[in-house]
Design an enzyme around this catalytic site. Sequence first.
Site, PDB file in Angstrom:
ATOM      1  N   CYS A  23      67.399  35.747 140.053  1.00  0.00           N
ATOM      2  CA  CYS A  23      68.582  36.484 139.625  1.00  0.00           C
ATOM      3  C   CYS A  23      68.539  37.861 140.267  1.00  0.00           C
ATOM      4  CB  CYS A  23      68.615  36.607 138.102  1.00  0.00           C
ATOM      5  SG  CYS A  23      67.220  37.553 137.427  1.00  0.00           S
ATOM      6  N   HIS A  69      60.830  43.600 132.848  1.00  0.00           N
ATOM      7  CA  HIS A  69      61.076  43.282 131.448  1.00  0.00           C
ATOM      8  C   HIS A  69      61.319  44.513 130.573  1.00  0.00           C
ATOM      9  CE1 HIS A  69      58.419  40.151 133.233  1.00  0.00           C
ATOM     10  NE2 HIS A  69      59.409  39.406 132.812  1.00  0.00           N
ATOM     11  N   GLU A  73      59.699  41.803 126.960  1.00  0.00           N
ATOM     12  CA  GLU A  73      61.034  42.382 126.770  1.00  0.00           C
ATOM     13  C   GLU A  73      61.261  42.760 125.311  1.00  0.00           C
ATOM     14  OE1 GLU A  73      65.707  41.110 126.915  1.00  0.00           O
ATOM     15  OE2 GLU A  73      64.374  40.126 128.356  1.00  0.00           O
ATOM     16  N   THR A  81      67.319  38.921 126.537  1.00  0.00           N
ATOM     17  CA  THR A  81      68.296  38.514 127.548  1.00  0.00           C
ATOM     18  C   THR A  81      68.088  37.096 128.064  1.00  0.00           C
ATOM     19  OG1 THR A  81      66.980  39.412 129.379  1.00  0.00           O
ATOM     20  CG2 THR A  81      68.576  40.900 128.332  1.00  0.00           C
ATOM     21  N   CYS A 110      71.811  37.400 129.562  1.00  0.00           N
ATOM     22  CA  CYS A 110      72.326  37.805 130.870  1.00  0.00           C
ATOM     23  C   CYS A 110      73.088  36.668 131.541  1.00  0.00           C
ATOM     24  CB  CYS A 110      71.192  38.321 131.750  1.00  0.00           C
ATOM     25  SG  CYS A 110      70.282  37.061 132.654  1.00  0.00           S
ATOM     26  N   SER A 129      57.307  32.318 131.484  1.00  0.00           N
ATOM     27  CA  SER A 129      58.688  32.692 131.805  1.00  0.00           C
ATOM     28  C   SER A 129      59.619  32.145 130.732  1.00  0.00           C
ATOM     29  CB  SER A 129      59.078  32.145 133.182  1.00  0.00           C
ATOM     30  OG  SER A 129      60.470  32.237 133.382  1.00  0.00           O
ATOM     31  N   SER A 130      60.179  33.042 129.935  1.00  0.00           N
ATOM     32  CA  SER A 130      61.050  32.621 128.839  1.00  0.00           C
ATOM     33  C   SER A 130      62.251  31.845 129.355  1.00  0.00           C
ATOM     34  CB  SER A 130      61.517  33.844 128.042  1.00  0.00           C
ATOM     35  OG  SER A 130      62.458  33.478 127.049  1.00  0.00           O
ATOM     36  N   ASN A 131      62.917  32.357 130.387  1.00  0.00           N
ATOM     37  CA  ASN A 131      64.131  31.686 130.851  1.00  0.00           C
ATOM     38  C   ASN A 131      63.813  30.313 131.441  1.00  0.00           C
ATOM     39  OD1 ASN A 131      64.549  31.725 134.056  1.00  0.00           O
ATOM     40  ND2 ASN A 131      63.434  33.582 133.473  1.00  0.00           N
ATOM     41  N   SER A 157      62.824  33.648 137.878  1.00  0.00           N
ATOM     42  CA  SER A 157      61.740  34.371 138.545  1.00  0.00           C
ATOM     43  C   SER A 157      60.991  33.501 139.551  1.00  0.00           C
ATOM     44  CB  SER A 157      60.765  34.929 137.510  1.00  0.00           C
ATOM     45  OG  SER A 157      60.407  33.945 136.558  1.00  0.00           O
TER      46      SER A 157
END
Length: 316
Positions: free
Chosen positions: A14, A76, A128, A166, A196, A224-226, A268
């Site tokens: 991103c 973050h 974050e 986010t 986001c 990695s959360s996302n 990421s």
Amino acid sequence: MIEKILLAAPRGYCAGVERAVDTVEQALASHGLPVYVRKQIVHNIHVVRELESKGAVFVEDETEVPEGAMVVLSAHGVAPEVYANAQDRRLSVIDATCPLVTKVHLEARRFAREDQTIVLIGHEGHEEVVGTSGQAPGRVILVGSVEEARGVEVPDSGNVAYLTQTTLSVDETNEIVQVLRERFPGIQAPPKDDICYATQNRQDAVKDIARRSDVVLVIGSDNSSNSKRLAEVAREQGTAAHLVDDERQVDPAWLEGARTVGVTSGASAPEWLVDRMIRFLQAHGASSVEEVRRVEENVRFSMPASLRALSLAKTP
């Protein structure tokens, strides 16, 4: 035998991640060695190792950075005390916090000034969340699930606001927000959703490929959360999904009987990892690759002001 690869788009980097990685690389080029980085600049082990090979030194805490040295803060975000510690150590700070995380920090400070109790929807211990909570000490209550939202207690039910991490699951977050609205009808929302654009786009895209795939492979690191959310969202479509750092972690048993394999990557994860995964699947029989594009992304963030000043100082 695998016949087709469905490749989600958007996927991978991103704008905030691209900015953060570029920040470290440009700091190395402009400042020279060493450049210290607090925490992982983004949550991907391959990115960290690549930057280490170029001379970046990763540390867990700013107090580990030698006095007077340069330190880059991760995408973050951090709590205000980190800046205070850096100032005490006379560190040159380059802040690579994603601008969308900074937006949440500003919202937290505003709600705190208004004496609101802030319900922060997020995952305990995530960097974050730690950074956002630090913007409003004593005013943040963390909620990580619908169940926790149903049970959360606040000092004044008429004086509540909510913010979110986010990188959460959009659908799960909406469920949590709905519970909070039912319990606290006057709860204040952020002016614009905190999740986001990239997180939402990648989740929408993985839904598209999951519905047409026998199995989905999500490229991304476990912290990695996302990326973890992408695997969860794919499973919610009824499709088996696995989070892997790279093709070497793929269990051949996952591919048994699969004719169509969906592939995506967290925000990421660099694109070269996707290329490696495609070659791996082609070696296992995949003869076609179809990119399933949900939306075009054209977001770009300017580089941190302190980095631009560093680059100008070096220009003859």
